[in-house]
Design a protein around this motif. Structure first.
Motif, PDB file in Angstrom:
ATOM      1  N   MET A 131       0.845  -1.206   0.000  1.00  0.00           N
ATOM      2  CA  MET A 131       0.000   0.000   0.000  1.00  0.00           C
ATOM      3  C   MET A 131       0.879   1.253   0.000  1.00  0.00           C
ATOM      4  N   GLN A 132       0.576   2.163  -0.909  1.00  0.00           N
ATOM      5  CA  GLN A 132       1.335   3.424  -0.986  1.00  0.00           C
ATOM      6  C   GLN A 132       0.981   4.301   0.221  1.00  0.00           C
ATOM      7  N   PRO A 133       1.954   5.100   0.723  1.00  0.00           N
ATOM      8  CA  PRO A 133       1.690   5.929   1.908  1.00  0.00           C
ATOM      9  C   PRO A 133       0.471   6.847   1.774  1.00  0.00           C
ATOM     10  N   TYR A 134       0.238   7.375   0.552  1.00  0.00           N
ATOM     11  CA  TYR A 134      -0.876   8.323   0.401  1.00  0.00           C
ATOM     12  C   TYR A 134      -2.235   7.645   0.553  1.00  0.00           C
ATOM     13  N   GLN A 135      -2.263   6.324   0.356  1.00  0.00           N
ATOM     14  CA  GLN A 135      -3.559   5.650   0.273  1.00  0.00           C
ATOM     15  C   GLN A 135      -4.393   5.732   1.548  1.00  0.00           C
ATOM     16  N   LYS A 136      -3.707   5.819   2.683  1.00  0.00           N
ATOM     17  CA  LYS A 136      -4.505   5.896   3.907  1.00  0.00           C
ATOM     18  C   LYS A 136      -5.207   7.247   4.045  1.00  0.00           C
ATOM     19  N   PHE A 137      -4.727   8.253   3.306  1.00  0.00           N
ATOM     20  CA  PHE A 137      -5.361   9.577   3.370  1.00  0.00           C
ATOM     21  C   PHE A 137      -6.384   9.791   2.255  1.00  0.00           C
ATOM     22  N   LEU A 138      -6.534   8.793   1.404  1.00  0.00           N
ATOM     23  CA  LEU A 138      -7.378   8.940   0.212  1.00  0.00           C
ATOM     24  C   LEU A 138      -8.741   8.296   0.443  1.00  0.00           C
ATOM     25  N   SER A 139      -9.806   9.082   0.334  1.00  0.00           N
ATOM     26  CA  SER A 139     -11.121   8.441   0.462  1.00  0.00           C
ATOM     27  C   SER A 139     -11.665   8.050  -0.904  1.00  0.00           C
ATOM     28  N   GLU A 140     -11.363   8.848  -1.924  1.00  0.00           N
ATOM     29  CA  GLU A 140     -11.779   8.476  -3.291  1.00  0.00           C
ATOM     30  C   GLU A 140     -10.952   9.262  -4.300  1.00  0.00           C
ATOM     31  N   VAL A 141     -10.838   8.720  -5.496  1.00  0.00           N
ATOM     32  CA  VAL A 141     -10.219   9.474  -6.593  1.00  0.00           C
ATOM     33  C   VAL A 141     -11.339  10.306  -7.213  1.00  0.00           C
ATOM     34  N   LEU A 142     -11.165  11.614  -7.177  1.00  0.00           N
ATOM     35  CA  LEU A 142     -12.211  12.492  -7.717  1.00  0.00           C
ATOM     36  C   LEU A 142     -12.053  12.638  -9.230  1.00  0.00           C
ATOM     37  N   ILE A 143     -10.804  12.862  -9.671  1.00  0.00           N
ATOM     38  CA  ILE A 143     -10.548  12.991 -11.116  1.00  0.00           C
ATOM     39  C   ILE A 143      -9.348  12.108 -11.464  1.00  0.00           C
ATOM     40  N   PRO A 144      -9.612  11.027 -12.190  1.00  0.00           N
ATOM     41  CA  PRO A 144      -8.511  10.127 -12.545  1.00  0.00           C
ATOM     42  C   PRO A 144      -7.556  10.756 -13.561  1.00  0.00           C
ATOM     43  N   GLU A 145      -6.377  10.178 -13.625  1.00  0.00           N
ATOM     44  CA  GLU A 145      -5.308  10.718 -14.472  1.00  0.00           C
ATOM     45  C   GLU A 145      -5.744  10.937 -15.924  1.00  0.00           C
ATOM     46  N   GLN A 146      -6.403   9.923 -16.478  1.00  0.00           N
ATOM     47  CA  GLN A 146      -6.753  10.029 -17.900  1.00  0.00           C
ATOM     48  C   GLN A 146      -7.727  11.186 -18.167  1.00  0.00           C
ATOM     49  N   GLU A 147      -8.680  11.339 -17.239  1.00  0.00           N
ATOM     50  CA  GLU A 147      -9.658  12.424 -17.382  1.00  0.00           C
ATOM     51  C   GLU A 147      -8.965  13.793 -17.262  1.00  0.00           C
ATOM     52  N   LEU A 148      -8.035  13.883 -16.330  1.00  0.00           N
ATOM     53  CA  LEU A 148      -7.269  15.130 -16.170  1.00  0.00           C
ATOM     54  C   LEU A 148      -6.530  15.452 -17.461  1.00  0.00           C
ATOM     55  N   GLN A 149      -5.826  14.455 -17.971  1.00  0.00           N
ATOM     56  CA  GLN A 149      -4.991  14.691 -19.154  1.00  0.00           C
ATOM     57  C   GLN A 149      -5.821  15.038 -20.388  1.00  0.00           C
ATOM     58  N   GLU A 150      -6.978  14.392 -20.507  1.00  0.00           N
ATOM     59  CA  GLU A 150      -7.841  14.697 -21.661  1.00  0.00           C
ATOM     60  C   GLU A 150      -8.335  16.136 -21.590  1.00  0.00           C
ATOM     61  N   ARG A 151      -8.753  16.532 -20.399  1.00  0.00           N
ATOM     62  CA  ARG A 151      -9.283  17.900 -20.226  1.00  0.00           C
ATOM     63  C   ARG A 151      -8.170  18.938 -20.449  1.00  0.00           C
ATOM     64  N   ILE A 152      -6.976  18.618 -19.984  1.00  0.00           N
ATOM     65  CA  ILE A 152      -5.860  19.560 -20.155  1.00  0.00           C
ATOM     66  C   ILE A 152      -5.524  19.721 -21.641  1.00  0.00           C
ATOM     67  N   ARG A 153      -5.618  18.624 -22.379  1.00  0.00           N
ATOM     68  CA  ARG A 153      -5.391  18.727 -23.831  1.00  0.00           C
ATOM     69  C   ARG A 153      -6.433  19.647 -24.475  1.00  0.00           C
ATOM     70  N   GLU A 154      -7.692  19.529 -24.004  1.00  0.00           N
ATOM     71  CA  GLU A 154      -8.744  20.404 -24.552  1.00  0.00           C
ATOM     72  C   GLU A 154      -8.459  21.873 -24.213  1.00  0.00           C
ATOM     73  N   LEU A 155      -8.055  22.109 -22.968  1.00  0.00           N
ATOM     74  CA  LEU A 155      -7.752  23.493 -22.568  1.00  0.00           C
ATOM     75  C   LEU A 155      -6.599  24.041 -23.411  1.00  0.00           C
ATOM     76  N   GLY A 156      -5.597  23.207 -23.623  1.00  0.00           N
ATOM     77  CA  GLY A 156      -4.438  23.621 -24.416  1.00  0.00           C
ATOM     78  C   GLY A 156      -4.859  23.997 -25.835  1.00  0.00           C
ATOM     79  N   LYS A 157      -5.794  23.219 -26.375  1.00  0.00           N
ATOM     80  CA  LYS A 157      -6.279  23.481 -27.730  1.00  0.00           C
ATOM     81  C   LYS A 157      -7.035  24.812 -27.768  1.00  0.00           C
ATOM     82  N   GLN A 158      -7.906  25.018 -26.777  1.00  0.00           N
ATOM     83  CA  GLN A 158      -8.680  26.281 -26.716  1.00  0.00           C
ATOM     84  C   GLN A 158      -7.745  27.485 -26.619  1.00  0.00           C
ATOM     85  N   ILE A 159      -6.738  27.359 -25.749  1.00  0.00           N
ATOM     86  CA  ILE A 159      -5.800  28.474 -25.563  1.00  0.00           C
ATOM     87  C   ILE A 159      -5.001  28.692 -26.850  1.00  0.00           C
TER      88      ILE A 159
END
Ligand code: PRP
Length: 186
Positions: A1-29
């Motif tokens: 178990m990774q140290p952060y896991q005991k402080f984590l109740s849920e993943v709100l935004i997974p990595e892939q969703e973050l990266q997809e949205r950031i690509r969209e923002l980059g395109k808009q900008i």
């Protein structure tokens, strides 16, 4: 178990969703700043992860700079100008098209103070790009031009946001398990 896991109740935004949205923002900008001089300003430290991914998604030439601020503490948060500049920009922004890059806008006081300061330096334009917008907590009105995700009023960490300075490196946004994590006193 990774140290952060005991402080984590849920993943709100997974990595892939973050990266997809950031690509969209980059395109808009990129579309908005085609043919213009674009200067990104990142407020340390939380915005660093977002900045580095965002700039790789922006296809127009751009420069970057950093500034650091420190809050005077919870008791003074409602006073305007409650933040203190601890590291100024390296470059002059007069006449430049600035996009301020933030990880999160919460009460809005940090952003309002920084925007007020930058506006006095006469940029050609001044816009805001934030990854997260916790608008339920807003106490002062600020105008946001690019928003990655509107998030609920939950205590979040990861992807630049820290838990007592740790875990900024996590590739996702997680919700803190407040039964397991006690924040240090101010
Ligand atoms: C966070 C975040 C914003 C600010 C938002 O910074 O990066 O700058 O709080 O809060 P507000 O809208 O209520 O003003 P923090 O002070 O935690 O510093 P950090 O970026 O170094 O983690």
């Amino acid at each position: 178990m990774q140290p952060y896991q005991k402080f984590l109740s849920e993943v709100l935004i997974p990595e892939q969703e973050l990266q997809e949205r950031i690509r969209e923002l980059g395109k808009q900008i990129s579309e908005a700043y085609t043919g213009k001089d674009l200067h990104l300003i990142c407020i340390l430290r939380g915005g660093v992860m977002f900045l580095t991914d965002l700039m790789r998604s922006i296809s127009v030439p751009h420069s970057i700079d950093f500034m650091a601020i420190s809050s005077y503490g919870a008791g003074t948060r409602q006073a305007s100008g409650h933040v203190r500049l601890t590291m100024d920009l390296r470059d002059d922004i007069q006449g430049r098209n600035v996009v301020l890059v933030e990880d999160i806008v919460d009460s809005g006081y940090t952003l309002a103070s920084v925007l007020g300061l930058l506006a006095t330096r006469n940029p050609a334009s001044l816009k805001v790009c934030t990854l997260l917008d916790k608008s339920e907590r807003r106490e002062t009105e600020v105008s946001l031009d690019y928003v990655g995700f509107e998030i609920p009023n939950k205590y979040v960490f990861g992807y630049g946001l820290d838990l007592d300075e740790y875990y900024r490196d996590l590739p996702f946004i997680g919700v803190v398990n407040e039964e397991k994590y006690t924040p240090p006193e101010d």
